[in-house]
Design a protein around this motif. Structure first.
Motif, PDB file in Angstrom:
ATOM      1  N   VAL A  15     -16.499 -24.847   7.866  1.00  0.00           N
ATOM      2  CA  VAL A  15     -17.578 -25.345   7.009  1.00  0.00           C
ATOM      3  C   VAL A  15     -17.902 -24.323   5.932  1.00  0.00           C
ATOM      4  N   THR A  16     -18.045 -23.064   6.315  1.00  0.00           N
ATOM      5  CA  THR A  16     -18.365 -22.013   5.347  1.00  0.00           C
ATOM      6  C   THR A  16     -17.290 -21.901   4.279  1.00  0.00           C
ATOM      7  N   ASN A  17     -16.026 -21.921   4.696  1.00  0.00           N
ATOM      8  CA  ASN A  17     -14.927 -21.783   3.744  1.00  0.00           C
ATOM      9  C   ASN A  17     -14.833 -22.985   2.813  1.00  0.00           C
ATOM     10  N   LEU A  18     -14.970 -24.183   3.356  1.00  0.00           N
ATOM     11  CA  LEU A  18     -14.900 -25.393   2.525  1.00  0.00           C
ATOM     12  C   LEU A  18     -16.034 -25.434   1.511  1.00  0.00           C
ATOM     13  N   CYS A  19     -17.230 -25.049   1.933  1.00  0.00           N
ATOM     14  CA  CYS A  19     -18.370 -25.028   1.009  1.00  0.00           C
ATOM     15  C   CYS A  19     -18.175 -23.987  -0.094  1.00  0.00           C
ATOM     16  N   SER A  20     -17.560 -22.855   0.253  1.00  0.00           N
ATOM     17  CA  SER A  20     -17.334 -21.810  -0.742  1.00  0.00           C
ATOM     18  C   SER A  20     -16.376 -22.265  -1.837  1.00  0.00           C
ATOM     19  N   LEU A  21     -15.562 -23.269  -1.525  1.00  0.00           N
ATOM     20  CA  LEU A  21     -14.613 -23.820  -2.503  1.00  0.00           C
ATOM     21  C   LEU A  21     -15.169 -25.054  -3.199  1.00  0.00           C
ATOM     22  N   ASN A  22     -16.482 -25.277  -3.046  1.00  0.00           N
ATOM     23  CA  ASN A  22     -17.209 -26.363  -3.715  1.00  0.00           C
ATOM     24  C   ASN A  22     -16.778 -27.754  -3.258  1.00  0.00           C
ATOM     25  N   ASN A  23     -16.278 -27.862  -2.028  1.00  0.00           N
ATOM     26  CA  ASN A  23     -16.018 -29.175  -1.464  1.00  0.00           C
ATOM     27  C   ASN A  23     -17.322 -29.792  -0.964  1.00  0.00           C
ATOM     28  N   THR A  24     -17.321 -31.103  -0.847  1.00  0.00           N
ATOM     29  CA  THR A  24     -18.438 -31.793  -0.213  1.00  0.00           C
ATOM     30  C   THR A  24     -18.172 -31.802   1.288  1.00  0.00           C
ATOM     31  N   VAL A  25     -19.104 -31.273   2.059  1.00  0.00           N
ATOM     32  CA  VAL A  25     -18.871 -31.098   3.492  1.00  0.00           C
ATOM     33  C   VAL A  25     -20.030 -31.704   4.275  1.00  0.00           C
ATOM     34  N   TRP A  26     -19.675 -32.495   5.290  1.00  0.00           N
ATOM     35  CA  TRP A  26     -20.669 -33.025   6.218  1.00  0.00           C
ATOM     36  C   TRP A  26     -20.335 -32.517   7.604  1.00  0.00           C
ATOM     37  N   ALA A  27     -21.315 -31.918   8.271  1.00  0.00           N
ATOM     38  CA  ALA A  27     -21.136 -31.410   9.626  1.00  0.00           C
ATOM     39  C   ALA A  27     -22.160 -32.099  10.520  1.00  0.00           C
ATOM     40  N   PRO A  28     -21.840 -33.280  11.022  1.00  0.00           N
ATOM     41  CA  PRO A  28     -22.815 -34.043  11.817  1.00  0.00           C
ATOM     42  C   PRO A  28     -23.157 -33.349  13.130  1.00  0.00           C
ATOM     43  N   ALA A  29     -24.361 -33.596  13.604  1.00  0.00           N
ATOM     44  CA  ALA A  29     -24.772 -33.077  14.898  1.00  0.00           C
ATOM     45  C   ALA A  29     -24.015 -33.794  16.007  1.00  0.00           C
ATOM     46  N   ARG A  30     -23.958 -33.173  17.154  1.00  0.00           N
ATOM     47  CA  ARG A  30     -23.295 -33.795  18.302  1.00  0.00           C
ATOM     48  C   ARG A  30     -23.955 -35.138  18.619  1.00  0.00           C
ATOM     49  N   ASP A  31     -23.131 -36.129  18.914  1.00  0.00           N
ATOM     50  CA  ASP A  31     -23.590 -37.477  19.300  1.00  0.00           C
ATOM     51  C   ASP A  31     -24.265 -38.223  18.155  1.00  0.00           C
ATOM     52  N   ASP A  32     -24.042 -37.819  16.923  1.00  0.00           N
ATOM     53  CA  ASP A  32     -24.581 -38.559  15.783  1.00  0.00           C
ATOM     54  C   ASP A  32     -23.844 -39.894  15.687  1.00  0.00           C
ATOM     55  N   PRO A  33     -24.514 -41.040  15.895  1.00  0.00           N
ATOM     56  CA  PRO A  33     -23.823 -42.335  15.909  1.00  0.00           C
ATOM     57  C   PRO A  33     -23.300 -42.770  14.549  1.00  0.00           C
ATOM     58  N   SER A  34     -23.799 -42.162  13.477  1.00  0.00           N
ATOM     59  CA  SER A  34     -23.390 -42.599  12.143  1.00  0.00           C
ATOM     60  C   SER A  34     -21.953 -42.230  11.805  1.00  0.00           C
ATOM     61  N   ILE A  35     -21.293 -41.409  12.637  1.00  0.00           N
ATOM     62  CA  ILE A  35     -19.899 -41.056  12.336  1.00  0.00           C
ATOM     63  C   ILE A  35     -18.979 -42.265  12.413  1.00  0.00           C
ATOM     64  N   LEU A  36     -19.431 -43.326  13.059  1.00  0.00           N
ATOM     65  CA  LEU A  36     -18.595 -44.521  13.186  1.00  0.00           C
ATOM     66  C   LEU A  36     -18.891 -45.567  12.124  1.00  0.00           C
ATOM     67  N   ASN A  37     -19.885 -45.324  11.267  1.00  0.00           N
ATOM     68  CA  ASN A  37     -20.220 -46.365  10.283  1.00  0.00           C
ATOM     69  C   ASN A  37     -20.467 -45.832   8.879  1.00  0.00           C
ATOM     70  N   ARG A  38     -19.975 -44.626   8.564  1.00  0.00           N
ATOM     71  CA  ARG A  38     -20.085 -44.110   7.198  1.00  0.00           C
ATOM     72  C   ARG A  38     -18.763 -43.459   6.816  1.00  0.00           C
ATOM     73  N   PRO A  39     -18.448 -43.398   5.530  1.00  0.00           N
ATOM     74  CA  PRO A  39     -17.188 -42.760   5.111  1.00  0.00           C
ATOM     75  C   PRO A  39     -17.166 -41.283   5.500  1.00  0.00           C
ATOM     76  N   LEU A  40     -16.051 -40.854   6.090  1.00  0.00           N
ATOM     77  CA  LEU A  40     -15.924 -39.479   6.567  1.00  0.00           C
ATOM     78  C   LEU A  40     -15.009 -38.632   5.697  1.00  0.00           C
ATOM     79  N   GLY A  41     -14.278 -39.261   4.780  1.00  0.00           N
ATOM     80  CA  GLY A  41     -13.339 -38.497   3.971  1.00  0.00           C
ATOM     81  C   GLY A  41     -12.234 -37.934   4.853  1.00  0.00           C
ATOM     82  N   HIS A  42     -12.005 -36.649   4.729  1.00  0.00           N
ATOM     83  CA  HIS A  42     -10.968 -35.970   5.513  1.00  0.00           C
ATOM     84  C   HIS A  42     -11.625 -35.361   6.752  1.00  0.00           C
TER      85      HIS A  42
END
Length: 271
Positions: free
Chosen positions: A20-47
């Motif tokens: 996460v730190t490295n990806l953010c340093s390269l100006n990527n858009t990064v999402w780090a969901p919390a454990r058991d976050d149900p939205s991981i199954l219904n929103r675009p995740l990219g890579h």
């Protein structure tokens, strides 16, 4: 050009947090969901970088190991909206095998309880390869080392460093034991490239170099000034050299030299 979106699962772990730190340093858009976050199954995740896993405590938490390595992955492969998925496995799966290239036939001893880890990782790999989803890949990581390792994780080098800070190291294994170690800097630089550009379905993410426990012990005692001892009758743990031809050939990379780290001057401050 719009920066790609990366979703990192397992972002609280050693590898995930540094990704996460490295990806953010390269100006990527990064999402780090919390454990058991149900939205991981219904929103675009990219890579999607799947860093969820158990290591040293899998023997005492077998059902958690299955959930981490298989169950959640199966849900994502069935339902999630991703552009690519990279599943982090381990070069431990080569234990007992004659070859260590990505296409090598693998051997599992079912009577050995320690193989639960390998079996769950290989099941996760098989799900990736047979899910029918596009751009799903596997990265088999070797032993990752670097600053900030937590000795509670059971990491061999982290344990030695923790003991060294207290003034004395007791090596619990034969000094001639050897493994392949890969620096965290290489891991966090290479994994996004594999996710975005990889042409194969699996890669060994390793250095391709064997480092002995004796080398680690000498470096740590020199760097910290601690005393050392070797446990009587300590077992020998030797693993085959990991084949990294595919990684080198496709991505033109060379691992950061662990030997350079081992040759760090004695006045180094280890963090």
């Amino acid at each position: 050009m719009t920066a790609p979106l990366f979703t990192v699962l397992g972002a609280s772990g050693y590898i995930g947090s540094r990704l996460v730190t490295n990806l953010c340093s390269l100006n990527n858009t990064v999402w780090a969901p919390a454990r058991d976050d149900p939205s991981i199954l219904n929103r675009p995740l990219g890579h999607l970088l799947y860093c969820v896993g158990l290591t040293g405590n899998f023997r005492s938490r077998p059902f958690d190991a299955i959930d981490a390595h298989i169950t959640l992955l199966a849900q994502l492969l069935k339902y999630a909206n991703f552009s690519s998925l990279l599943y982090l496995s381990s070069t431990r799966v080569y234990l007992g095998s004659e070859r260590t290239d990505e296409d090598a036939p693998l051997t599992i001893n079912l009577s050995d309880s320690s193989n639960l880890y390998n079996l769950t990782k290989l099941t996760g790999e098989s799900l990736c390869h047979n899910s029918g989803r596009k751009n799903v890949r596997v990265a088999r990581l070797s032993n990752v080392v670097g600053p900030g390792m937590d000795p509670a994780s059971g990491n061999f080098i982290a344990t030695l460093l923790s003991e060294a800070r207290s003034g004395h190291v007791l090596l619990q294994s034969d000094p001639k034991s050897m493994k392949d170690y890969i620096h965290i800097d290489d891991v966090v630089n290479w994994l996004p490239r594999i996710a975005l550009e990889g042409r194969a379905n699996s890669y060994n993410v390793a250095s391709g170099i064997q480092t002995t426990h004796e080398q680690w012990l000498q470096w740590i005692t020199t760097a910290t000034g601690c005393t050392q001892a070797i446990k009587s009758g300590a077992p020998l743990h030797q693993f085959q050299k990991i084949n990294v031809d595919r990684l080198r050939r496709e991505f033109r990379v060379e691992a950061k030299s662990i030997s350079d780290w081992l040759n760090t001057p004695p006045n180094v401050t280890i963090k």
